[in-house]
Structure formats: C-alpha cells, structure tokens
Design an enzyme around this catalytic site. Structure first.
Site, PDB file in Angstrom:
ATOM      1  N   HIS A 122       1.041  -1.341  -0.071  1.00 58.90           N
ATOM      2  CA  HIS A 122       0.066   0.034  -0.020  1.00 58.90           C
ATOM      3  C   HIS A 122       0.905   1.319  -0.066  1.00 58.90           C
ATOM      4  O   HIS A 122       2.166   1.334  -0.180  1.00 58.90           O
ATOM      5  CB  HIS A 122      -1.081   0.079   1.270  1.00 58.90           C
ATOM      6  CG  HIS A 122      -0.366  -0.484   2.501  1.00 58.90           C
ATOM      7  ND1 HIS A 122       0.514   0.680   3.216  1.00 58.90           N
ATOM      8  CD2 HIS A 122      -0.412  -1.194   3.395  1.00 58.90           C
ATOM      9  CE1 HIS A 122       1.037   0.129   4.270  1.00 58.90           C
ATOM     10  NE2 HIS A 122       0.569  -0.948   4.521  1.00 58.90           N
ATOM     11  N   GLU A 123       0.055   2.325   0.034  1.00 57.80           N
ATOM     12  CA  GLU A 123       0.987   3.725  -0.011  1.00 57.80           C
ATOM     13  C   GLU A 123       2.216   3.770   1.239  1.00 57.80           C
ATOM     14  O   GLU A 123       3.084   4.536   0.819  1.00 57.80           O
ATOM     15  CB  GLU A 123       0.253   5.047   0.197  1.00 57.80           C
ATOM     16  CG  GLU A 123      -1.020   5.075  -1.128  1.00 57.80           C
ATOM     17  CD  GLU A 123      -0.236   5.050  -2.400  1.00 57.80           C
ATOM     18  OE1 GLU A 123       0.932   6.056  -2.309  1.00 57.80           O
ATOM     19  OE2 GLU A 123      -0.557   4.745  -3.478  1.00 57.80           O
TER      20      GLU A 123
ATOM     21  N   HIS B 240       4.253   1.038   2.435  1.00 54.28           N
ATOM     22  CA  HIS B 240       5.188   0.309   1.909  1.00 54.28           C
ATOM     23  C   HIS B 240       5.797   1.393   0.563  1.00 54.28           C
ATOM     24  O   HIS B 240       7.011   1.280   0.552  1.00 54.28           O
ATOM     25  CB  HIS B 240       4.512  -0.783   1.059  1.00 54.28           C
ATOM     26  CG  HIS B 240       4.240  -1.963   2.133  1.00 54.28           C
ATOM     27  ND1 HIS B 240       2.816  -2.195   2.053  1.00 54.28           N
ATOM     28  CD2 HIS B 240       4.898  -2.576   3.113  1.00 54.28           C
ATOM     29  CE1 HIS B 240       2.598  -3.199   3.033  1.00 54.28           C
ATOM     30  NE2 HIS B 240       3.788  -3.202   3.607  1.00 54.28           N
TER      31      HIS B 240
ATOM     32  N   LYS C 108       5.668   2.925  11.435  1.00 50.72           N
ATOM     33  CA  LYS C 108       4.488   2.289  11.745  1.00 50.72           C
ATOM     34  C   LYS C 108       4.648   1.159  12.912  1.00 50.72           C
ATOM     35  O   LYS C 108       3.900   1.039  13.733  1.00 50.72           O
ATOM     36  CB  LYS C 108       3.697   1.847  10.506  1.00 50.72           C
ATOM     37  CG  LYS C 108       2.930   0.714  10.727  1.00 50.72           C
ATOM     38  CD  LYS C 108       1.345   1.047  10.552  1.00 50.72           C
ATOM     39  CE  LYS C 108       0.361   0.083  11.087  1.00 50.72           C
ATOM     40  NZ  LYS C 108       0.541  -1.380  10.461  1.00 50.72           N
ATOM     41  N   ASP C 109       5.639   0.379  12.457  1.00 53.52           N
ATOM     42  CA  ASP C 109       5.952  -0.575  13.435  1.00 53.52           C
ATOM     43  C   ASP C 109       7.290  -0.223  14.104  1.00 53.52           C
ATOM     44  O   ASP C 109       8.491  -0.619  14.086  1.00 53.52           O
ATOM     45  CB  ASP C 109       6.437  -1.813  12.506  1.00 53.52           C
ATOM     46  CG  ASP C 109       5.052  -2.561  11.760  1.00 53.52           C
ATOM     47  OD1 ASP C 109       4.561  -3.246  12.193  1.00 53.52           O
ATOM     48  OD2 ASP C 109       5.172  -1.818  10.667  1.00 53.52           O
TER      49      ASP C 109
ATOM     50  N   ARG D 231      -3.229  -5.086   7.049  1.00 50.31           N
ATOM     51  CA  ARG D 231      -4.483  -5.932   7.620  1.00 50.31           C
ATOM     52  C   ARG D 231      -5.836  -4.960   7.613  1.00 50.31           C
ATOM     53  O   ARG D 231      -6.842  -5.535   7.982  1.00 50.31           O
ATOM     54  CB  ARG D 231      -3.975  -6.069   8.979  1.00 50.31           C
ATOM     55  CG  ARG D 231      -3.079  -7.070   9.135  1.00 50.31           C
ATOM     56  CD  ARG D 231      -2.997  -7.674  10.713  1.00 50.31           C
ATOM     57  NE  ARG D 231      -2.144  -8.802  10.880  1.00 50.31           N
ATOM     58  CZ  ARG D 231      -0.720  -9.043  10.831  1.00 50.31           C
ATOM     59  NH1 ARG D 231      -0.022  -7.866  10.832  1.00 50.31           N
ATOM     60  NH2 ARG D 231      -0.200 -10.233  10.932  1.00 50.31           N
TER      61      ARG D 231
END
Ligand code: AMP
Length: 286
Positions: free
Chosen positions: A36-37, A39, A156-157, A194
């Site tokens: 997605h954007e 990545h 994000k992670d 997800r």
C-alpha cells in the site's frame, strides 16, 4: 524497465554480484506484500538514495504466533509488482517458504536471532510471544542474502524499528537503517495490509484508534504530562467496539516506560476490531 521478480536466493545473488561490479548503492525494503502507500513510501525513499532497490515480499511464517492470521494473510503478488514498480523498485524478491527455511518442519533446529527479553516483554512482544525472534531472524537472513547498503523500515512498526536498529548495532551488521514516517489515510487511519480485513463498519471503529493517539498528542500539547491522565484521554476516545490490547508510553531512545512524558516519548497502541489486530503510534513531539 519492468520490475524483475526473483524467487531464488542463488539467482538474486548472481544479479547482485553483477551489479556490485560497478560501485552501486543497494537498498532493501523488507515487506510481507499486499503493498500500500505506506510500503510505497519506503520504496520511493530507498530508490531516491540507491541505484538498485530490492523489495522483498515474504509472509514470514516464523513471526506469526499460533492462532494468528498467517494462513489468511493477503498474498497479492501481481498487484505488488505494479505497486513496487511505480514506487521505483528494480527487483522483487519473493521466495517460497521452503527457499527461506528448507527445514522448517524441524523448527527447533533453526538458528534464531533473539532480541533482549526486557525489550520484547512490552508492547507488541508481550502478546505476540516470539514474534520479534521471527522478525529479527528473517531480517538477518535477508540482510545476509542481499547485503544491502541501506534498508528502509516504517515507523508504523515502531518497536520493530527500534529492535532492528539495535540488532544492527549489536551484531555489527554493515547496513544503514533508514526510518520512514508512518503513512495514514486522509482520515487518520494508519495504513496496514490488515485494513483489508475490515468491513466498512469496522473501519469506522478502527478510526477511533488514530483519533485516540491524536487526542493524546493534543492533550500533551495542552500541557498534560502524566501518563495516567493521557491514558484516560486515549481510552475515552476509543470506540466501544474496539478492544484495547495496550496503550503504552515509552522513551524513544530506550523503550523504557515513562510516567511523565516529554518530547521524546512514543505513545503506542494496539487494539482489536473484531479479530483484526491493529497498531498505531505517535511521537509526542509531532
Ligand atoms: P509489513 O509488510 O507490514 O511487514 O511492513 C513492511 C514495512 O513497511 C515495515 O517496515 C513497516 O513498518 C512498513 N509499513 C507498513 N505500513 C506502513 C505505514 N502505514 N507507514 C509507513 N510504513 C509502513
């Protein structure tokens, strides 16, 4: 030139060896696919720095705990090719499970890279026991296969990013880790593979996760420093249909929990909407 998809380690190494003949910068962007954007922002960052950008697409079985979504995790390689190419990737490395783990049935036989317990017994590592062992092991394998000069990871992670940076330092792995900002939908929802699992109704509930971390940041900016009060602010903004797993405040340099927050504090959350587990975080300086 269209993006090249390579499935075998031997073939990838041959191509990398060819490329190494000239002094070239090689970048790696490790992913589990369903791009997605978020990545794409990592791939774009990598290709803005490197001459050769390799995106790995591998749903890594050893980072999923029993009962998690390994089997149903979205696998969308055809769409991933277009996404990776449009963001500037040169190569997708998409190995099979047996290519990466020829002897996975004897899991106990696998050499693992294990981060310190005190850094995994918090946040995501607390409920996902062994998850970061699986992450560090696969990332180490990818680093050894590709031997990149740089590697991009998303904020994000945030716990993963912290642990990978530490692993690279601790084990003297010759790669520069480039942290990339968390990308959100316009409405605030953190982009995640997800999110595909969410119905429209669930998405409305899930939005309360970002609402909650933004409310915490606003309360901090308004002068509230005590984590207890900020925790309550976060909780008050969560939809009733969202089950909180954790809401923690840690120092961004040590990942130790703090009682009073400052501009170096990360506020991180994991919550479930139905059976979908989502994470979000914010650095309070933002
Ligand atoms: P994944 O495919 O979920 O394992 O993620 C692969 C990489 O993309 C990791 O470094 C993630 O942190 C990063 N990533 C995933 N979602 C986002 C996002 N919304 N913003 C920035 N990076 C992301």
């Amino acid at each position: 030139m269209s993006v090249l998809v390579i499935n075998e380690i031997k073939k990838l190494r041959e191509i990398i060896k060819e490329n190494r003949k000239e002094p070239k910068t090689i970048a790696l962007v490790p992913t589990m696919g369903c791009l997605h954007e978020g990545h794409k922002s990592l791939i774009a960052k990598a290709s803005s720095i490197a001459d050769l950008t390799i995106v790995s697409v591998f749903v890594n079985p050893i980072q999923f705990c029993p009962g998690e979504d390994y089997d149903r995790y979205p696998r969308t390689l055809e769409a991933d090719k277009d996404a990776a190419q449009s963001a500037g990737a040169d190569i997708i490395f998409a190995p099979s499970v047996s290519e990466m783990y020829p002897n996975l049935q004897k899991f106990s036989d696998l050499t693992m890279v294990v981060p310190p317990y005190e850094l995994t017994d918090i946040m995501c590592g607390k409920s996902r026991v062994g998850h970061f062992d699986g992450v560090e092991t696969v990332v180490t394998k990818l680093f050894n296969i590709v031997q990149p000069d740089i590697a991009c990871f998303g904020m994000k992670d945030i716990q993963q990013l912290f642990l990978i940076k530490k692993m690279v330092r601790d084990l003297n792995i010759p790669v520069e880790i480039i942290p990339c900002p968390l990308v959100r939908e316009k409405n605030g929802l953190a982009l995640s593979s997800r999110n595909k699992y969410l119905s429209d109704e669930d998405k409305v509930k899930a939005l309360s996760i970002s609402r909650s971390v933004f409310a915490i940041r606003d309360a901090y900016k308004a002068g509230i420093k005590e984590t207890k009060k900020l925790f309550d602010t976060g909780l008050a903004n969560l939809d009733k249909g969202v089950e909180l797993e954790y809401l923690e405040f840690v120092d961004e340099n040590t990942f130790k929990p703090v009682e009073s927050v400052n501009q170096d504090t990360i506020c991180a959350m994991a919550a479930r909407v139905g059976n979908v587990r989502l994470i979000d975080n914010i650095i309070l300086e933002v």
